[in-house]
Design a protein around this motif. Structure first.
Motif, PDB file in Angstrom:
ATOM      1  N   ASN A  69       0.832  -1.203   0.000  1.00 22.82           N
ATOM      2  CA  ASN A  69       0.000   0.000   0.000  1.00 22.82           C
ATOM      3  C   ASN A  69       0.868   1.256   0.000  1.00 22.82           C
ATOM      4  O   ASN A  69       0.591   2.213  -0.732  1.00 22.82           O
ATOM      5  CB  ASN A  69      -0.949  -0.001   1.191  1.00 22.82           C
ATOM      6  CG  ASN A  69      -1.850   1.213   1.175  1.00 22.82           C
ATOM      7  OD1 ASN A  69      -2.597   1.428   0.224  1.00 22.82           O
ATOM      8  ND2 ASN A  69      -1.765   2.022   2.207  1.00 22.82           N
ATOM      9  N   ASN A  70       1.925   1.257   0.799  1.00 19.13           N
ATOM     10  CA  ASN A  70       2.830   2.410   0.803  1.00 19.13           C
ATOM     11  C   ASN A  70       3.493   2.599  -0.555  1.00 19.13           C
ATOM     12  O   ASN A  70       3.652   3.728  -1.028  1.00 19.13           O
ATOM     13  CB  ASN A  70       3.904   2.251   1.878  1.00 19.13           C
ATOM     14  CG  ASN A  70       3.367   2.508   3.266  1.00 19.13           C
ATOM     15  OD1 ASN A  70       2.234   2.952   3.441  1.00 19.13           O
ATOM     16  ND2 ASN A  70       4.175   2.203   4.263  1.00 19.13           N
ATOM     17  N   ALA A  71       3.868   1.497  -1.197  1.00 15.74           N
ATOM     18  CA  ALA A  71       4.523   1.586  -2.505  1.00 15.74           C
ATOM     19  C   ALA A  71       3.594   2.196  -3.546  1.00 15.74           C
ATOM     20  O   ALA A  71       4.024   3.035  -4.342  1.00 15.74           O
ATOM     21  CB  ALA A  71       4.999   0.207  -2.966  1.00 15.74           C
ATOM     22  N   VAL A  72       2.325   1.809  -3.545  1.00 11.36           N
ATOM     23  CA  VAL A  72       1.410   2.336  -4.558  1.00 11.36           C
ATOM     24  C   VAL A  72       0.895   3.724  -4.190  1.00 11.36           C
ATOM     25  O   VAL A  72       0.505   4.489  -5.072  1.00 11.36           O
ATOM     26  CB  VAL A  72       0.242   1.369  -4.856  1.00 11.36           C
ATOM     27  CG1 VAL A  72       0.766   0.017  -5.290  1.00 11.36           C
ATOM     28  CG2 VAL A  72      -0.702   1.229  -3.693  1.00 11.36           C
ATOM     29  N   THR A  73       0.912   4.083  -2.919  1.00 12.89           N
ATOM     30  CA  THR A  73       0.443   5.399  -2.492  1.00 12.89           C
ATOM     31  C   THR A  73       1.546   6.446  -2.551  1.00 12.89           C
ATOM     32  O   THR A  73       1.348   7.538  -3.073  1.00 12.89           O
ATOM     33  CB  THR A  73      -0.120   5.329  -1.054  1.00 12.89           C
ATOM     34  OG1 THR A  73      -1.157   4.351  -1.013  1.00 12.89           O
ATOM     35  CG2 THR A  73      -0.670   6.665  -0.606  1.00 12.89           C
ATOM     36  N   HIS A  74       2.719   6.112  -2.026  1.00 11.54           N
ATOM     37  CA  HIS A  74       3.795   7.099  -1.894  1.00 11.54           C
ATOM     38  C   HIS A  74       4.951   6.879  -2.866  1.00 11.54           C
ATOM     39  O   HIS A  74       5.752   7.779  -3.068  1.00 11.54           O
ATOM     40  CB  HIS A  74       4.351   7.085  -0.472  1.00 11.54           C
ATOM     41  CG  HIS A  74       3.305   7.258   0.577  1.00 11.54           C
ATOM     42  ND1 HIS A  74       2.603   8.426   0.740  1.00 11.54           N
ATOM     43  CD2 HIS A  74       2.819   6.396   1.501  1.00 11.54           C
ATOM     44  CE1 HIS A  74       1.739   8.291   1.732  1.00 11.54           C
ATOM     45  NE2 HIS A  74       1.849   7.059   2.205  1.00 11.54           N
ATOM     46  N   GLY A  75       5.074   5.695  -3.442  1.00 10.77           N
ATOM     47  CA  GLY A  75       6.210   5.384  -4.297  1.00 10.77           C
ATOM     48  C   GLY A  75       5.883   5.267  -5.768  1.00 10.77           C
ATOM     49  O   GLY A  75       6.712   4.849  -6.559  1.00 10.77           O
ATOM     50  N   ARG A  76       4.672   5.640  -6.127  1.00 13.62           N
ATOM     51  CA  ARG A  76       4.219   5.461  -7.510  1.00 13.62           C
ATOM     52  C   ARG A  76       4.874   6.461  -8.447  1.00 13.62           C
ATOM     53  O   ARG A  76       4.912   7.651  -8.184  1.00 13.62           O
ATOM     54  CB  ARG A  76       2.711   5.637  -7.567  1.00 13.62           C
ATOM     55  CG  ARG A  76       2.131   5.361  -8.920  1.00 13.62           C
ATOM     56  CD  ARG A  76       0.602   5.479  -8.863  1.00 13.62           C
ATOM     57  NE  ARG A  76       0.001   4.950 -10.064  1.00 13.62           N
ATOM     58  CZ  ARG A  76      -0.101   5.621 -11.197  1.00 13.62           C
ATOM     59  NH1 ARG A  76       0.371   6.850 -11.268  1.00 13.62           N
ATOM     60  NH2 ARG A  76      -0.659   5.077 -12.250  1.00 13.62           N
ATOM     61  N   ALA A 112       1.696   6.993  17.731  1.00 13.09           N
ATOM     62  CA  ALA A 112       0.242   6.896  17.701  1.00 13.09           C
ATOM     63  C   ALA A 112      -0.421   8.142  18.267  1.00 13.09           C
ATOM     64  O   ALA A 112      -1.545   8.455  17.916  1.00 13.09           O
ATOM     65  CB  ALA A 112      -0.210   5.656  18.472  1.00 13.09           C
ATOM     66  N   GLY A 113       0.263   8.898  19.114  1.00 11.27           N
ATOM     67  CA  GLY A 113      -0.330  10.064  19.761  1.00 11.27           C
ATOM     68  C   GLY A 113      -0.329  11.325  18.929  1.00 11.27           C
ATOM     69  O   GLY A 113      -0.948  12.309  19.312  1.00 11.27           O
ATOM     70  N   THR A 114       0.356  11.341  17.797  1.00 15.19           N
ATOM     71  CA  THR A 114       0.383  12.562  16.987  1.00 15.19           C
ATOM     72  C   THR A 114      -0.940  12.741  16.266  1.00 15.19           C
ATOM     73  O   THR A 114      -1.642  11.789  15.978  1.00 15.19           O
ATOM     74  CB  THR A 114       1.521  12.532  15.943  1.00 15.19           C
ATOM     75  OG1 THR A 114       1.256  11.502  15.002  1.00 15.19           O
ATOM     76  CG2 THR A 114       2.869  12.331  16.600  1.00 15.19           C
ATOM     77  N   GLY A 115      -1.282  13.985  15.963  1.00 16.48           N
ATOM     78  CA  GLY A 115      -2.527  14.277  15.271  1.00 16.48           C
ATOM     79  C   GLY A 115      -2.427  14.122  13.769  1.00 16.48           C
ATOM     80  O   GLY A 115      -3.428  14.222  13.065  1.00 16.48           O
ATOM     81  N   GLU A 116      -1.237  13.841  13.244  1.00 19.05           N
ATOM     82  CA  GLU A 116      -1.055  13.714  11.802  1.00 19.05           C
ATOM     83  C   GLU A 116      -1.608  12.380  11.304  1.00 19.05           C
ATOM     84  O   GLU A 116      -1.586  11.389  12.008  1.00 19.05           O
ATOM     85  CB  GLU A 116       0.423  13.805  11.450  1.00 19.05           C
ATOM     86  CG  GLU A 116       1.054  15.134  11.805  1.00 19.05           C
ATOM     87  CD  GLU A 116       2.523  15.154  11.457  1.00 19.05           C
ATOM     88  OE1 GLU A 116       2.869  14.782  10.327  1.00 19.05           O
ATOM     89  OE2 GLU A 116       3.314  15.525  12.326  1.00 19.05           O
ATOM     90  N   GLU A 117      -2.079  12.417  10.052  1.00 22.36           N
ATOM     91  CA  GLU A 117      -2.561  11.182   9.444  1.00 22.36           C
ATOM     92  C   GLU A 117      -1.396  10.406   8.859  1.00 22.36           C
ATOM     93  O   GLU A 117      -0.405  10.985   8.426  1.00 22.36           O
ATOM     94  CB  GLU A 117      -3.560  11.500   8.337  1.00 22.36           C
ATOM     95  CG  GLU A 117      -4.884  11.957   8.855  1.00 22.36           C
ATOM     96  CD  GLU A 117      -5.922  12.029   7.752  1.00 22.36           C
ATOM     97  OE1 GLU A 117      -5.827  11.273   6.776  1.00 22.36           O
ATOM     98  OE2 GLU A 117      -6.827  12.850   7.887  1.00 22.36           O
ATOM     99  N   GLY A 118      -1.537   9.086   8.799  1.00 22.01           N
ATOM    100  CA  GLY A 118      -0.546   8.234   8.151  1.00 22.01           C
ATOM    101  C   GLY A 118       0.662   7.966   9.027  1.00 22.01           C
ATOM    102  O   GLY A 118       0.858   8.555  10.081  1.00 22.01           O
ATOM    103  N   GLY A 119       1.486   7.030   8.555  1.00 25.39           N
ATOM    104  CA  GLY A 119       2.728   6.704   9.236  1.00 25.39           C
ATOM    105  C   GLY A 119       2.625   5.670  10.327  1.00 25.39           C
ATOM    106  O   GLY A 119       3.634   5.226  10.848  1.00 25.39           O
ATOM    107  N   ARG A 120       1.423   5.284  10.695  1.00 27.80           N
ATOM    108  CA  ARG A 120       1.272   4.339  11.801  1.00 27.80           C
ATOM    109  C   ARG A 120       1.344   2.880  11.355  1.00 27.80           C
ATOM    110  O   ARG A 120       1.558   2.000  12.162  1.00 27.80           O
ATOM    111  CB  ARG A 120      -0.016   4.616  12.548  1.00 27.80           C
ATOM    112  CG  ARG A 120       0.072   5.921  13.318  1.00 27.80           C
ATOM    113  CD  ARG A 120      -1.257   6.306  13.938  1.00 27.80           C
ATOM    114  NE  ARG A 120      -1.221   7.662  14.422  1.00 27.80           N
ATOM    115  CZ  ARG A 120      -1.400   8.744  13.680  1.00 27.80           C
ATOM    116  NH1 ARG A 120      -1.608   8.619  12.390  1.00 27.80           N
ATOM    117  NH2 ARG A 120      -1.357   9.941  14.201  1.00 27.80           N
TER     118      ARG A 120
END
Length: 156
Positions: A69-76, A112-120
């Motif tokens: 999923n990371n490859a197709v979302t961020h590495g495309r 997990a405590g950050t308000g940013e989306e993604g990366g978890r």
């Protein structure tokens, strides 16, 4: 006798075989390609005797789902494929590698405590894998993100 294009494409796919130690497969950097990579990896794990519901199978499936999923979302990169490589290691572990064409975009983990989306999702990879990391993509532009699932995966 002629074969349909569908049969020809199907025969071009790598077959999950119990005696092979490596499954390598290029897939389109799309959600559909990521699903196909995950499905082939699950079939290969079954061929290796690590059936659905076993800790190693489920860990590989979850890790591969995240990395693909990371490859197709961020590495495309349009026109460039992603690649799956699944290999058995000595001692029963499995190495999962997913390569994409964007070497400048390295994966980031967030608490997990950050308000940013993604990366978890990478926190899940770290919890299930014995070790994981990134490396330059061999023989092509981009990067490879890899994880090693031990014979009995680490549960956090």
């Amino acid at each position: 006798m002629t074969t349909s294009p569908r049969q020809e494409r199907r025969s071009a796919l790598p077959l999950p075989l119990a005696d092979q130690t490596v499954l390598s497969f290029r897939f389109t950097p799309s959600p559909r390609g990521a699903r196909l990579a995950r499905r082939l990896a699950c079939c290969q794990m079954d061929a290796w005797g690590r059936h659905h519901g076993t800790p190693a199978h489920d860990a590989v499936e979850l890790i591969l789902a995240e990395l693909a999923n990371n490859a197709v979302t961020h590495g495309r990169v349009p026109g460039r494929d992603a690649e799956l490589r699944l290999s058995r290691e000595d001692g029963g572990g499995v190495r999962v590698e997913v390569s994409d064409a964007r070497g400048e975009r390295l994966p980031e983990t967030r608490d997990a405590g950050t308000g940013e989306e993604g990366g978890r999702g990478l926190l899940l990879v770290a919890a299930l894998a014995k070790e994981w990391g990134t490396a330059p993509r061999p023989g092509a532009p981009g990067k490879t993100v890899w994880a090693v699932v031990p014979a009995e995966p680490v549960r956090g």
